[in-house]
Design an enzyme around this catalytic site. Structure first.
Site, mmCIF file in Angstrom:
data_model
loop_
_atom_site.group_PDB
_atom_site.id
_atom_site.type_symbol
_atom_site.label_atom_id
_atom_site.label_comp_id
_atom_site.label_asym_id
_atom_site.label_seq_id
_atom_site.Cartn_x
_atom_site.Cartn_y
_atom_site.Cartn_z
ATOM 1 N N HIS A 166 0.847 -1.204 0.000
ATOM 2 C CA HIS A 166 0.000 0.000 0.000
ATOM 3 C C HIS A 166 0.883 1.254 0.000
ATOM 4 C CE1 HIS A 166 -4.319 -0.537 0.085
ATOM 5 N NE2 HIS A 166 -4.456 0.694 0.531
ATOM 6 N N GLY A 196 -5.408 5.450 -4.068
ATOM 7 C CA GLY A 196 -5.182 5.021 -5.446
ATOM 8 C C GLY A 196 -4.379 3.732 -5.556
ATOM 9 N N ARG A 219 -6.426 0.983 -7.743
ATOM 10 C CA ARG A 219 -6.440 1.296 -9.188
ATOM 11 C C ARG A 219 -5.052 1.063 -9.792
ATOM 12 N NH1 ARG A 219 -8.878 7.077 -8.133
ATOM 13 N NH2 ARG A 219 -8.416 6.450 -6.016
ATOM 14 N N ARG A 244 -4.319 -2.700 -10.015
ATOM 15 C CA ARG A 244 -5.041 -3.376 -11.110
ATOM 16 C C ARG A 244 -4.404 -3.035 -12.455
ATOM 17 N NH1 ARG A 244 -9.059 -2.326 -7.206
ATOM 18 N NH2 ARG A 244 -9.750 -0.325 -8.014
HETATM 19 N N1 LIG Z 1 -7.445 -6.635 3.235
HETATM 20 C C1 LIG Z 1 -6.769 -6.023 2.263
HETATM 21 N N2 LIG Z 1 -5.422 -6.152 2.182
HETATM 22 C C2 LIG Z 1 -4.735 -5.553 1.211
HETATM 23 N N3 LIG Z 1 -5.294 -4.768 0.265
HETATM 24 C C3 LIG Z 1 -6.607 -4.594 0.309
HETATM 25 C C4 LIG Z 1 -7.419 -5.206 1.295
HETATM 26 N N4 LIG Z 1 -8.700 -4.861 1.063
HETATM 27 C C5 LIG Z 1 -8.688 -4.064 -0.017
HETATM 28 N N5 LIG Z 1 -7.440 -3.900 -0.488
HETATM 29 C C6 LIG Z 1 -6.983 -3.143 -1.679
HETATM 30 O O1 LIG Z 1 -6.959 -1.781 -1.339
HETATM 31 C C7 LIG Z 1 -7.641 -1.043 -2.354
HETATM 32 C C8 LIG Z 1 -8.189 0.220 -1.733
HETATM 33 O O2 LIG Z 1 -7.074 1.068 -1.435
HETATM 34 P P1 LIG Z 1 -7.027 2.560 -1.996
HETATM 35 O O3 LIG Z 1 -5.687 3.141 -1.731
HETATM 36 O O4 LIG Z 1 -8.215 3.298 -1.489
HETATM 37 O O5 LIG Z 1 -7.142 2.330 -3.561
HETATM 38 P P2 LIG Z 1 -8.140 3.048 -4.565
HETATM 39 O O6 LIG Z 1 -8.278 4.476 -4.125
HETATM 40 O O7 LIG Z 1 -7.558 2.873 -5.909
HETATM 41 O O8 LIG Z 1 -9.387 2.329 -4.399
HETATM 42 C C9 LIG Z 1 -8.667 -2.016 -2.868
HETATM 43 O O9 LIG Z 1 -9.080 -1.719 -4.184
HETATM 44 C C10 LIG Z 1 -7.920 -3.320 -2.856
HETATM 45 O O10 LIG Z 1 -7.141 -3.462 -4.024
HETATM 46 MG MG LIG Z 2 -9.306 4.997 -2.311
#
Ligand SMILES: Nc1ncnc2c1ncn2[C@@H]1O[C@H](COP(=O)(O)OP(=O)(O)O)[C@@H](O)[C@H]1O
Ligand SMILES: [Mg+2]
Length: 453
Positions: A361, A366, A369, A372
């Protein structure tokens, strides 16, 4: 209360405190104790509870180190080596009450009794109940795994043994059982990859100039943008997204933030198509930052393309400390370009790249996104079509990520394999003459069409 009264109240309290303190000091003087020794005593009293804390912390960390040494080597084909620090392992876990643990143990004993009497169904039900009561019970995980294995559900059995080993790496019975199931599960997964490869070959045999193929590829482009932002709560519809991207005109009544999110993913995909596909096996941290700069930059120009500098939390997952993020990113791309990684099946590599990125993370926002898109970079570099995780699959997607965090990444790889096959099905159906419609898979995200040799 108005500030004046508060100040007056505080003054009264302060006055009382001062009087009390002076009385205490006077009493001490009378008792022949100096103010200095009084202060020293107070400091000592404050520090006393900390005696032994350092020792306890060190012992815990030593224990974790020991535990890490004993972890079984990663399964041969996944190459999952998400780096972690002891701090990550100390992440807060949901507490299971003592009552639940006792109930789980009682249900386990009852299940064993039922099994002895040949009442397998009852034993199965009791074990599921025991696991709900105590999801970390290694004995319950192993026993339920055994029942599932006997019922020929080897994939689920392997998953339960893997979970048991993630909690207790030396659990003898789980080790022996997993040794038995791992090769079988590997075979099942490889067979699925073979089916996917067959569909990719069919797709590749369609001439690139085929108009139906061009049209459906364009359609999947907008689909990706739609689903990848919708998964995180963006309310733009598919046609609104197409309108924004094609015309560069805003859609009235929709927030600028949401529209900028769609424009950002479009910009990142154009960047990927223009720069990253011609050099397979070469992904640098800067490339990931450039993708992220575009994904987030239109909505948040400050954070776009920047590693986070504060701690974030994702559900129960506590990603690495901000100070460690840059190192984790280096490790990630080092692994991504390694021979070991490039020997994996493209779907497995793409899924692991995705998982590792969201595990670290690295950004304030983001991450999903960007992950993916990174997954699609890996797939496209291996001549696979880019895939879409549909917004209806969000719960399944998140659950698979949770399971990966709990120590078994295979369900996540299988989930990505299923998404890949669904995307391939859509492309193949749309390019088949006299196609009657999209496959059932697209309506109920669980099925795929069978492969035709
Ligand atoms: N338990 C988890 N462990 C690791 N990653 C996760 C978990 N749950 C969700 N995620 C990932 O975290 C993303 C959300 O993080 P975020 O930074 O808000 O990304 P975005 O803004 O692109 O949605 C989800 O789309 C998923 O890919
Ligand atoms: Mg987000």
């Amino acid at each position: 209360p108005p500030p004046k009264i508060a100040v007056g109240g505080a003054a009264v309290r302060d006055g009382r405190r001062r009087v009390a303190l002076m009385a205490a000091v006077a009493a001490c003087r009378r008792a022949g104790v100096s103010l200095l020794s009084l202060l020293l005593g107070a400091v000592l009293v404050l520090l006393l509870p900390l005696v032994g804390v350092e020792d306890r912390c060190c012992a815990r960390l030593r224990g974790l180190d020991l535990l890490r040494c004993q972890l079984p080597p990663a399964a041969p084909s996944t190459g999952l080596t998400v780096p972690y620090t002891a701090r990550d392992l100390l992440a807060v876990k949901v507490e299971i009450s003592k009552g639940s643990v006792l109930e789980a143990q009682a249900a386990l004993q009852q299940a064993l009794e039922m099994k002895k009497q040949g009442k397998r169904e009852k034993a199965h039900r009791l074990l599921v109940h025991a696991l709900n009561m105590d999801p970390d019970s290694v004995d319950v995980l192993t026993e339920l795994g055994t029942i599932l294995e006997e019922e020929k559900d080897v994939v689920q059995a392997d998953h339960l043994y893997t979970r048991a080993l993630a909690i207790s790496p030396c659990h003898q019975r789980a080790l022996v059982s997993r040794h038995r199931t791992l090769p079988l599960v590997e075979e099942i997964d490889q067979h699925h990859f073979g089916v996917i490869d067959g569909k990719v070959r069919r797709l590749m045999s369609i001439p690139t100039g085929n108009s139906a193929l061009r049209r459906v590829m364009e359609e999947t482009y907008y689909h990706h943008i739609y689903h990848t932002v919708a998964i995180e709560g963006n309310t733009l519809t598919l046609s609104e997204i197409r309108h924004i991207i094609q015309t560069r005109y805003a859609v009235p009544g929709k927030s600028l933030q949401e529209q900028n999110e769609a424009v950002g993913v479009d910009a990142a995909m154009k960047y990927i198509n223009a720069t990253l596909l011609s050099r397979p096996g070469h992904v640098a941290v800067d490339h990931v930052l450039e993708i992220h700069r575009r994904v987030l930059g239109y909505a948040d120009p400050v954070e776009g393309g920047r590693l986070r500098t504060s701690q974030v939390f994702v559900g129960h997952h506590v990603p690495p400390h901000p100070q460690d993020v840059a190192r984790h990113m280096q490790d990630l791309v080092h692994w991504l370009n390694s021979d070991e990684a490039l020997q994996l099946h493209p779907v497995e590599l793409a899924a692991l790249a995705h998982y590792k990125l969201v595990h670290v993370h690295p950004f304030l926002d983001g991450n999903g996104r960007t992950a993916r898109l990174l997954m699609n970079v890996v797939l496209m570099q291996a001549s696979y079509p880019p895939i879409t995780i549909r917004k209806e699959q969000r719960a399944e997607y998140y659950a698979a990520l949770d399971t990966a965090n709990a120590g078994d990444v295979r369900p996540f790889i299988r989930f990505i394999a299923k998404c890949t096959e669904m995307t391939l099905d859509t492309l193949l159906i749309a390019t088949t003459e006299h196609a009657v419609g999209l496959p059932g898979a697209c309506r109920d995200c669980g099925q795929t069409i069978p492969v035709r040799s």
